[in-house]
Design an enzyme around this catalytic site. Structure first.
Site: not given
Ligand code: ACO
Length: 338
Positions: A116, A264, A294
């Site tokens: 990213c 980004h 993304n």
């Molecule tokens: N749909 C429905 N539910 C989901 C999904 C989905 N797609 N994905 C996860 N869940 C569930 C999980 O299983 C969890 O359920 P539980 O509470 O029963 O265990 C619940 O949703 C909450 O999951 P979290 O992972 O805690 O959700 P969070 O609010 O943290 O959001 C996310 C997840 C969107 C991935 C977030 O953490 C995020 O954006 N992280 C950063 C991503 C990023 O910046 N990446 C960097 C760039 S990528 C690169 O460099 C290649």
């Protein structure tokens, strides 16, 4: 090599997208997720995925052709810097494919793989090569095809809903070329490999012996990206804020001098929190995540292209860009619109 100091300008931003639009509702037909969850947690409403025949390099070439078309006749591209985490092949990288498909002379083709942060790494490298007089016009491209490399089942839903395919490009030159130009005021980059395994795709890789890919790894889904989402989120907010403030200060600015923040796009909530910490208001943040998800190295040049099309820039504006991603790597870039 002579050491000169010339100001680099980013010109001719362009983008390319695949033809298949995938809404959150469509994703919900084969993954246990919902438009409500995706929209609320990420801001994403849709993304584009490739059909058979479209590749990372073909998207890169489409964007790059549009950038080159904007240049005046006779302008020569004398180097390519291509950033991607999803090349067509393990090797060679897409740089040489771009050179060939565009029919360019045998110019150097660099491949950057900083995920990213890839576009920012490419811009810093390109900026240094322009300012020291090594090259006159460098084609900078960020391109990705994520859709064929993700676990598109409920098992991979934390990742599969986030990513989209696309490409973006610009020409970095030592002068303003055509239309709006962006003087590259400065860049700042960082990395911390202690976190490499928190957002990675482990296999296939040369770490395995005697074979880097087995049927078992494929069956177990160990060939797909994995992410510690919360840790990535927290680090993204912290590092994007810190690097932005540091870069601004280095050039004698504060965040109140910033006209537009074009970060980004990994999660709308990350960018909202960074903007709040920088004291920017919502209208100063340029967002594309709702339309594309993304697109990793392609995201920032896609954002610039859209912002130019929408008339979001005014001559004299100070534009701040920042990114965070796998590695961990992160950085910021500062531009003056001319
Ligand atoms: N749909 C429905 N539910 C989901 C999904 C989905 N797609 N994905 C996860 N869940 C569930 C999980 O299983 C969890 O359920 P539980 O509470 O029963 O265990 C619940 O949703 C909450 O999951 P979290 O992972 O805690 O959700 P969070 O609010 O943290 O959001 C996310 C997840 C969107 C991935 C977030 O953490 C995020 O954006 N992280 C950063 C991503 C990023 O910046 N990446 C960097 C760039 S990528 C690169 O460099 C290649």
């Amino acid at each position: 090599m002579p050491v000169k100091s010339r100001t680099p300008y980013a010109n001719s931003f362009a983008m390319a997208l695949p033809d298949r639009e995938i809404s959150n509702d469509e994703l919900s037909t084969f993954i246990d997720t919902s438009d409500e969850w995706i929209s609320k947690r990420t801001g994403i409403k849709k993304r584009y995925w490739v059909s058979e025949g479209t590749t990372t390099s073909s998207l890169a070439v489409e964007a790059a052709s549009k950038s080159i078309d904007q240049l005046s006749n006779g302008t020569q591209i004398d180097a390519i810097i291509a950033a991607t985490l999803s090349p067509d092949y393990s090797f060679p990288g897409i740089g040489v494919q771009i050179q060939d498909a565009l029919g360019l002379p045998p110019v150097p083709a660099y491949d950057v793989r900083n995920q990213c942060s890839g576009f920012l790494y490419a811009m810093e490298m390109g900026g240094a090569l322009i300012s020291t007089g090594v090259y006159e016009n460098i084609l900078i491209v960020g391109a990705e095809v994520h859709s064929t490399g993700m676990d598109k089942t409920t098992r991979g839903r934390d990742i599969a809903v986030l990513f989209g395919d696309g490409a973006g490009s610009c020409i970095l030159s030592h002068g303003k070329r055509s239309g709006l130009s962006f003087e590259l005021v400065g860049t700042e980059l960082h990395s911390d490999g202690a976190y490499a395994k928190e957002l990675w795709c482990e296999h296939p890789g040369s770490v395995l012996f005697p074979d880097r890919l087995t049927e078992e790894l494929v069956r177990e889904g160990k060939v797909f990206p994995e992410m510690n989402g919360r840790l990535v989120f927290e680090n993204a907010v912290r590092h994007m804020t810190e690097v932005s403030l540091s870069l601004l200060a280095k050039h004698g600015y504060g965040s109140s001098d910033v006209s537009l923040f074009l970060p980004h796009q990994a999660n709308l909530r990350i960018n909202t929190m960074v903007a709040q910490k920088l004291g920017l208001n919502e209208s100063q943040v340029f967002s594309t995540i709702q339309d594309y998800g993304n697109t990793t190295a392609a995201t920032i040049p896609i954002g610039f292209t859209r912002a130019v099309e929408e008339g979001a820039f005014t001559s004299g504006d100070l534009v701040l860009s920042a990114a965070f991603g796998s590695g961990f790597t992160w950085g910021a870039a500062l531009y003056r619109v001319v």
